[in-house]
Write a protein that holds these residues in place. Sequence first.
Motif, PDB file in Angstrom:
ATOM      1  N   TYR A 162       0.833  -1.211   0.000  1.00  0.00           N
ATOM      2  CA  TYR A 162       0.000   0.000   0.000  1.00  0.00           C
ATOM      3  C   TYR A 162       0.865   1.257   0.000  1.00  0.00           C
ATOM      4  N   CYS A 165       2.436   1.991  -3.450  1.00  0.00           N
ATOM      5  CA  CYS A 165       1.458   2.546  -4.395  1.00  0.00           C
ATOM      6  C   CYS A 165       1.061   3.970  -4.007  1.00  0.00           C
ATOM      7  N   SER A 166       0.899   4.199  -2.713  1.00  0.00           N
ATOM      8  CA  SER A 166       0.504   5.521  -2.225  1.00  0.00           C
ATOM      9  C   SER A 166       1.604   6.543  -2.501  1.00  0.00           C
ATOM     10  N   GLY A 178      -5.396   7.789  -1.941  1.00  0.00           N
ATOM     11  CA  GLY A 178      -4.927   7.298  -0.649  1.00  0.00           C
ATOM     12  C   GLY A 178      -5.786   7.807   0.485  1.00  0.00           C
ATOM     13  N   ARG A 219      -5.214  -3.998   6.271  1.00  0.00           N
ATOM     14  CA  ARG A 219      -3.993  -3.691   5.502  1.00  0.00           C
ATOM     15  C   ARG A 219      -3.982  -4.426   4.165  1.00  0.00           C
ATOM     16  N   MET A 222      -6.582  -2.751   1.822  1.00  0.00           N
ATOM     17  CA  MET A 222      -6.061  -1.485   1.291  1.00  0.00           C
ATOM     18  C   MET A 222      -4.978  -1.733   0.246  1.00  0.00           C
ATOM     19  N   ALA A 223      -4.152  -2.746   0.483  1.00  0.00           N
ATOM     20  CA  ALA A 223      -3.086  -3.049  -0.476  1.00  0.00           C
ATOM     21  C   ALA A 223      -3.671  -3.460  -1.826  1.00  0.00           C
ATOM     22  N   MET A 226      -5.435  -0.386  -3.540  1.00  0.00           N
ATOM     23  CA  MET A 226      -4.528   0.597  -4.120  1.00  0.00           C
ATOM     24  C   MET A 226      -3.773   0.023  -5.322  1.00  0.00           C
TER      25      MET A 226
END
Length: 465
Positions: A162, A165-166, A178, A219, A222-223, A226
């Motif tokens: 994440y 990528c963010s 994000g 987590r 979100m990973a 994203m």
Amino acid sequence: MTTPQKGMTPDYSPQPLYPNNRVKRHLSELFRLAVPVVIARIGMLIMSVVDTIIVGNYDSSGLAYLNVAHAPFISLLVTGVGLLTGIMIMTSHAVGRKNYLAAGHVWRACLPYAVLLGFGLGALAWNTNWLFEVSGQPAEITLHATDLGRILAIGMPAALIYTACSFFMEGLQRPLPGMIMMLLANVVNLFLDYGLVNGAFGMPELGASGAAWTSSIIRWLMAFAMLAYVLMLKNHALYGLRDGFSGWWGHSREARSLGYASGASQGMETAAFSAMQLFAGRLGIVAAASYGITMTILALMFMFAMGLASATSVRVGIAYGRRDRADMALAGWIGLVTTMVVMFCLSLPVYFFPGWVANLFSEDALVIAGTSGLLILMPIIFPTDGGQNAAINALRGTGEKWAPTMLHMFSYIFVMIPAGYYLAFVQGLGVSGLFWGIAIASLVAVSGLAIRFKIVSGRELPSYS
């Protein structure tokens, strides 16, 4: 040169020479980039606060186990995030010179590195039982904290995927995705946390383990979200985002090099503040509680500085990428000054109403009095601590590696720790002496880093080979 497609952020071309327009432009871009990052960073803290409240209300022992388990995990995670900072910097450099394929190449080269780093740090987080034993934790805490730490470790690779990528999106000056994902994650976190801890909504009752599982599950969600967002960008072809990962280790060398310095800097700062926490513990329960509350407030406000500092790094990096030295210097100084002014303004409520703020965190009269005495120092600490973060990020934006790290290490290892110990124990100032040590170190850091930025921004920039 490829023309940016719709959705690309403008403002990459050489800028007009009107000082007032430049200042307005930099301020506008700084806040446009910083606000979503600030919200995302605060969102991370809110998730932790929710964990604390829900687990604390369920079982005080479980909260103690979770807090102990979080200590090594967070240190490793912060180090990992620092090691990936080069993604944002190198992306902004490529965007500054309008080489969009190179920007995408940074992400493709560094994503496998983030995965490797995630599993490596996850393995370390899995095996922290020796640390609990060496630090003298009771057998019960060691047993339960080890189990919780292993659940948290499962989410380490996801956290760094994440982050990679963010950071890439922030380097493109597109931090909004994000922020949105972090806001959604907080909603899911509240639902899952309450359900898995208390056995609500038909979920199993897992206690503190439920909070740890919630963190790892979120987590990973979100990973994947994203990662999917980056790969499905409308202009993905412009960046070559689906061109594969061959040769990633060699191609990520420069970004990794920048990350080594940043990771070392963040790791040393975390270790230094851990030492100050141990000093506070030696001063007694009230002192430790007052120190903890004040540091929580400082950490919350520091999220504003982190957002502004991240935006400063991107703005400096883009100007550096197009080799506009004057604009690079202006971006850095505006970021530094703006961060310090914002942080000073944020310190005023806690300075004028310290008792009211302290009462939000405790009902103990002694703790409230102790915390109130510390909060009056915040007009000194907020702007200097925030300013040093903006200054070091401005230097990172220019591609500086180890000089900022060495200045950081000197300020927080060789100034803050001795000064805090001397003032707290030798001079008898107690916990306020620790915060005077923080104030002195932050002042040294922001001064040294600002001088270094002046030197770097005054040099001729290297031309492209």
